[in-house]
Design a protein around this motif. Sequence first.
Motif, PDB file in Angstrom:
ATOM      1  N   SER A 267       1.928 134.987 139.453  1.00  0.00           N
ATOM      2  CA  SER A 267       2.512 133.844 140.142  1.00  0.00           C
ATOM      3  C   SER A 267       3.777 133.393 139.425  1.00  0.00           C
ATOM      4  CB  SER A 267       1.516 132.684 140.181  1.00  0.00           C
ATOM      5  OG  SER A 267       0.368 133.033 140.920  1.00  0.00           O
ATOM      6  N   VAL A 268       4.711 132.821 140.186  1.00  0.00           N
ATOM      7  CA  VAL A 268       5.989 132.403 139.604  1.00  0.00           C
ATOM      8  C   VAL A 268       6.021 130.921 139.255  1.00  0.00           C
ATOM      9  CG1 VAL A 268       7.296 134.228 140.729  1.00  0.00           C
ATOM     10  CG2 VAL A 268       6.982 132.051 141.911  1.00  0.00           C
TER      11      VAL A 268
ATOM     12  N   ASN B 174      12.756 139.959 157.482  1.00  0.00           N
ATOM     13  CA  ASN B 174      13.613 141.102 157.149  1.00  0.00           C
ATOM     14  C   ASN B 174      14.838 140.656 156.364  1.00  0.00           C
ATOM     15  OD1 ASN B 174      12.160 143.251 158.202  1.00  0.00           O
ATOM     16  ND2 ASN B 174      12.999 143.007 160.260  1.00  0.00           N
ATOM     17  N   ASP B 175      15.407 139.507 156.753  1.00  0.00           N
ATOM     18  CA  ASP B 175      16.571 139.002 156.034  1.00  0.00           C
ATOM     19  C   ASP B 175      16.198 138.602 154.607  1.00  0.00           C
ATOM     20  OD1 ASP B 175      18.238 139.405 158.167  1.00  0.00           O
ATOM     21  OD2 ASP B 175      18.160 137.348 158.902  1.00  0.00           O
ATOM     22  N   ILE B 176      15.015 138.031 154.414  1.00  0.00           N
ATOM     23  CA  ILE B 176      14.561 137.712 153.060  1.00  0.00           C
ATOM     24  C   ILE B 176      14.446 138.989 152.233  1.00  0.00           C
ATOM     25  CG2 ILE B 176      12.582 136.867 151.711  1.00  0.00           C
ATOM     26  CD1 ILE B 176      12.082 134.866 154.001  1.00  0.00           C
ATOM     27  N   GLN B 177      13.878 140.011 152.822  1.00  0.00           N
ATOM     28  CA  GLN B 177      13.665 141.274 152.115  1.00  0.00           C
ATOM     29  C   GLN B 177      14.984 141.921 151.699  1.00  0.00           C
ATOM     30  OE1 GLN B 177      11.748 144.297 154.438  1.00  0.00           O
ATOM     31  NE2 GLN B 177      11.069 145.463 152.667  1.00  0.00           N
ATOM     32  N   ASP B 178      16.049 141.684 152.466  1.00  0.00           N
ATOM     33  CA  ASP B 178      17.326 142.348 152.205  1.00  0.00           C
ATOM     34  C   ASP B 178      17.894 142.028 150.821  1.00  0.00           C
ATOM     35  OD1 ASP B 178      17.354 143.622 154.626  1.00  0.00           O
ATOM     36  OD2 ASP B 178      18.705 142.197 155.610  1.00  0.00           O
ATOM     37  N   HIS B 179      17.545 140.858 150.261  1.00  0.00           N
ATOM     38  CA  HIS B 179      18.189 140.476 148.994  1.00  0.00           C
ATOM     39  C   HIS B 179      17.718 141.333 147.829  1.00  0.00           C
ATOM     40  CE1 HIS B 179      20.054 138.124 145.892  1.00  0.00           C
ATOM     41  NE2 HIS B 179      18.881 137.959 145.291  1.00  0.00           N
ATOM     42  N   ARG B 180      16.410 141.410 147.602  1.00  0.00           N
ATOM     43  CA  ARG B 180      15.926 142.204 146.466  1.00  0.00           C
ATOM     44  C   ARG B 180      14.618 142.919 146.777  1.00  0.00           C
ATOM     45  NH1 ARG B 180      13.063 138.037 142.115  1.00  0.00           N
ATOM     46  NH2 ARG B 180      12.207 136.595 143.654  1.00  0.00           N
ATOM     47  N   GLY B 181      14.308 142.996 148.070  1.00  0.00           N
ATOM     48  CA  GLY B 181      13.133 143.749 148.472  1.00  0.00           C
ATOM     49  C   GLY B 181      11.850 142.958 148.563  1.00  0.00           C
ATOM     50  N   THR B 182      11.916 141.631 148.404  1.00  0.00           N
ATOM     51  CA  THR B 182      10.700 140.820 148.482  1.00  0.00           C
ATOM     52  C   THR B 182      10.084 140.917 149.874  1.00  0.00           C
ATOM     53  OG1 THR B 182      11.416 139.255 146.783  1.00  0.00           O
ATOM     54  CG2 THR B 182       9.783 138.471 148.379  1.00  0.00           C
ATOM     55  N   VAL B 183       8.815 141.233 149.914  1.00  0.00           N
ATOM     56  CA  VAL B 183       8.088 141.338 151.179  1.00  0.00           C
ATOM     57  C   VAL B 183       7.098 140.176 151.259  1.00  0.00           C
ATOM     58  CG1 VAL B 183       6.468 142.702 152.534  1.00  0.00           C
ATOM     59  CG2 VAL B 183       8.319 143.837 151.283  1.00  0.00           C
ATOM     60  N   ILE B 184       7.248 139.335 152.278  1.00  0.00           N
ATOM     61  CA  ILE B 184       6.246 138.314 152.558  1.00  0.00           C
ATOM     62  C   ILE B 184       5.111 139.014 153.295  1.00  0.00           C
ATOM     63  CG2 ILE B 184       5.777 136.101 153.638  1.00  0.00           C
ATOM     64  CD1 ILE B 184       7.805 136.056 151.299  1.00  0.00           C
TER      65      ILE B 184
ATOM     66  N   ALA C 265       7.410 134.311 146.047  1.00  0.00           N
ATOM     67  CA  ALA C 265       6.347 135.298 146.175  1.00  0.00           C
ATOM     68  C   ALA C 265       5.960 135.822 144.795  1.00  0.00           C
ATOM     69  CB  ALA C 265       6.809 136.444 147.072  1.00  0.00           C
ATOM     70  N   ASP C 266       4.729 136.288 144.672  1.00  0.00           N
ATOM     71  CA  ASP C 266       4.257 136.845 143.402  1.00  0.00           C
ATOM     72  C   ASP C 266       5.143 138.007 142.961  1.00  0.00           C
ATOM     73  OD1 ASP C 266       2.237 135.058 143.724  1.00  0.00           O
ATOM     74  OD2 ASP C 266       0.656 136.534 144.062  1.00  0.00           O
ATOM     75  N   LEU C 267       5.249 138.180 141.646  1.00  0.00           N
ATOM     76  CA  LEU C 267       5.994 139.303 141.069  1.00  0.00           C
ATOM     77  C   LEU C 267       5.017 140.301 140.452  1.00  0.00           C
ATOM     78  CD1 LEU C 267       8.887 137.355 139.288  1.00  0.00           C
ATOM     79  CD2 LEU C 267       8.925 138.446 141.545  1.00  0.00           C
ATOM     80  N   TRP C 268       5.343 141.561 140.586  1.00  0.00           N
ATOM     81  CA  TRP C 268       4.468 142.620 140.070  1.00  0.00           C
ATOM     82  C   TRP C 268       4.697 142.807 138.575  1.00  0.00           C
ATOM     83  CZ3 TRP C 268       0.189 144.934 141.158  1.00  0.00           C
ATOM     84  CH2 TRP C 268      -0.149 146.138 140.562  1.00  0.00           C
TER      85      TRP C 268
END
Length: 799
Positions: A667-668, A607-617, A655-658
Amino acid sequence: MRKRKKLMQGFAMATAISALGFSTFYPGLSGSGVTGAQQLEGKLILTEESPSIVQLEVPDKKALEKLVELGIDLTHKVHPHGDGLEVDAVVTPSEIKKLAKYGIKVKDTLITEAQWNQRTAERNAAAKQESSIASAEDTLKVLRANHYTNQSDTFLYVEAKTSAGESASTVLTASWVENGVEKSATMQRFVDLGEYMYHWFELPVTAVPDSVTITSSLGGTASSSVSEWLGEDKKGSPKKHYVKDFVDHYMDPYELYERAEKLEKEFPDLVEIIEMPNKTNGYRRLAQATMGTTDSSAVVVSSKAWGHEGGNDINVQFKNPQQANHPLTVAADGENIVVELGTDSSGNVISTARQVAVALNAEADELVTASTYRGNAGSGTVEPGNAQLTDGLNAPDHISRDPQTVKAIRIGKHRDGSKPGVLGYAQEHAREWVTPLVTIETAERLLRNYAHDGETKQLVNNLDIFLVPSVNPDGATYSFYDYNWQRKNMTNHCGPELSDPGARHAWGVDLNRNHSVGSVFDGFVGASTNCSSAVYAGPEEHSEPESKNLVWLADQNPNIKFAMNIHSYGGYFMWSPGSYDPDRVTLPRPTAGQEAFYWAASNEILNDIQDHRGTVILPSRTGPIPDVLYSAAGNSADYLWYEKGIYAWNFEVGADLWDADAKRWRSVGFQPPFEEGHEEAMEFANGLIGLIKVAYSQSKDKQPPSTKALTENKATGPVEVTFETSEAATIYYTLDGSRPNFESPHLRPAGTREPAETLTIDETTTINWFAVDAAGNIEKNYNPFSNSNNFNSVKITIK
């Protein structure tokens, strides 16, 4: 197969892997982009194939196993796609042709070598700018210093600008006197569309100060009186002042350690630098040359001294004496070695590669050693030629070639072992440039928010935090300045057959395969004993100083209870077990309670990772390593979990970018453009601080768990017993009426990624049990080592 080590019961497993990347052989050589050294119809072609990261379409699991068997350098990306798999790999054109025979095709080229080199150039330019900025004192200007009072509180607001504001490492600190007490705050850097605007802060004060002083980390100072803000009162609660964003380019190990030491000087009460006892083998190599045009006539010449200690000054000449019946002679004059080749009665050169190698070893042994090419018989006739030996290393002169001391940043108000410890360590794999930035950003945030952010102060006051920015400084330096794809350290354990300069990118040990739990030496899958493989485990367990350092750190600090191994790329979040044997039998899985704790803690961290720019693992990339990726024999997190009982996770940042235009995920890569690398560092620094918060919460957990058995007490046939727990906890039980203890059976997961198993009771039985949570609290304060009977008990009668 050697007998496996006995693992302590109750020790759960820890996250691991870092990307099993199986590297390529050619010929007998592993590592994409190997220089020189391609055999074609007996010829030695001194060229270099250009590797790329590509996405492969792999038809099925059997084909994936073939990838592993061939030693292809996988990244960390394996994704089910339809009936097959999508796998990212570092490959050369010749490897692509080889893979086509097994139905493995290239779907997309993700990153070419030219793009990687462009990233290197960008990084070097940014580092040069950083160095230029840091070399001179900056000029500060206070733009405004105001106080105001609204319905919430009285606030101090300050803006200031530095002439060195283009660098994220330039830190401005404000200080003032409040009710006779000196206060300070780190100012937040404000950048808009890439342009530096100013630094600022806003904090509540109990008394308005007369003035504020701004100090720069580069030495600049400026002061201003504080005046009242005459505009309208702001409505609502003010924004919480929390400073972040302290990295603005990829940093080599030299820069990382320099930044760490600056933090120690600036925050001596909160920071110390730990110097690990096992020095690395050094960013250094022997100077070499391969002289010859075919494998049978080539001679490999290597200096006795390291390249930087004189080896690079040696010149070797193979000379045609232009005489009939001339004997083979070797003469060494200073750094110059002249080999006059033997001739026949017609004046034709007749000296073979083996004869020349033997002569060099006999007559120039103080300067060099020589061998035929990769074990060849050396029967071919040597051709005249000249070579300047070189170690091939390109790092600037300020980068030391000597063995390095690996350093850890230790942060905490009480660094005496009395507080629970948390470990974050990065860059076991050299090419993963984003990962050290996660540790540096985390260190900066903890220290610069300490003075004015209550939650940060709570963490630093109550925990002992260890951050290792680069486990592998030698390999990382090589990745920055010589070969971007370098994964391993730089130690060459190969013999003469693979020690020519054409194999220079294949040497080294995968430090995340060099540990002693579930290793390849114990028969586990996912590492290699081939010295040129990308996942080479070394000649033995813990052969490398870098892996010994991690063991030492855990041994010296038994208060460490949590760890995070930071890798890239792919957007994974994993834990133990990290490896399995050829029958796919994994290392012992955690208990159901331990597994539940891993999942519960992961929710907070992700959840803390997601808080920065919405990245979902994704859920599919979260969990025990074998459940979401593959086996990684001998990884470091398994060692920490099984040997030390440390809850250990593994990040795979990136994580992958859309891609909205192509409507697909992209892939990054290991070294994305820094704009993307920066965002990954920010979000995973969030995640690392999330782990630190988990550790703090657990340290404050003094509440024992409670449990309840859900079952029928009387039945005419078999009944199922499940247990309800108040929190993640391991349940130990007996079915024979005896007192339960830590050697009793415990509830395990019912299956892969499933909750706790149920017990089937088919005859009258008394179940006795107790639960213990991750903090060590035991239900009802029961003591399994005494004769106390305050455990849980239920009798089930089967008629």
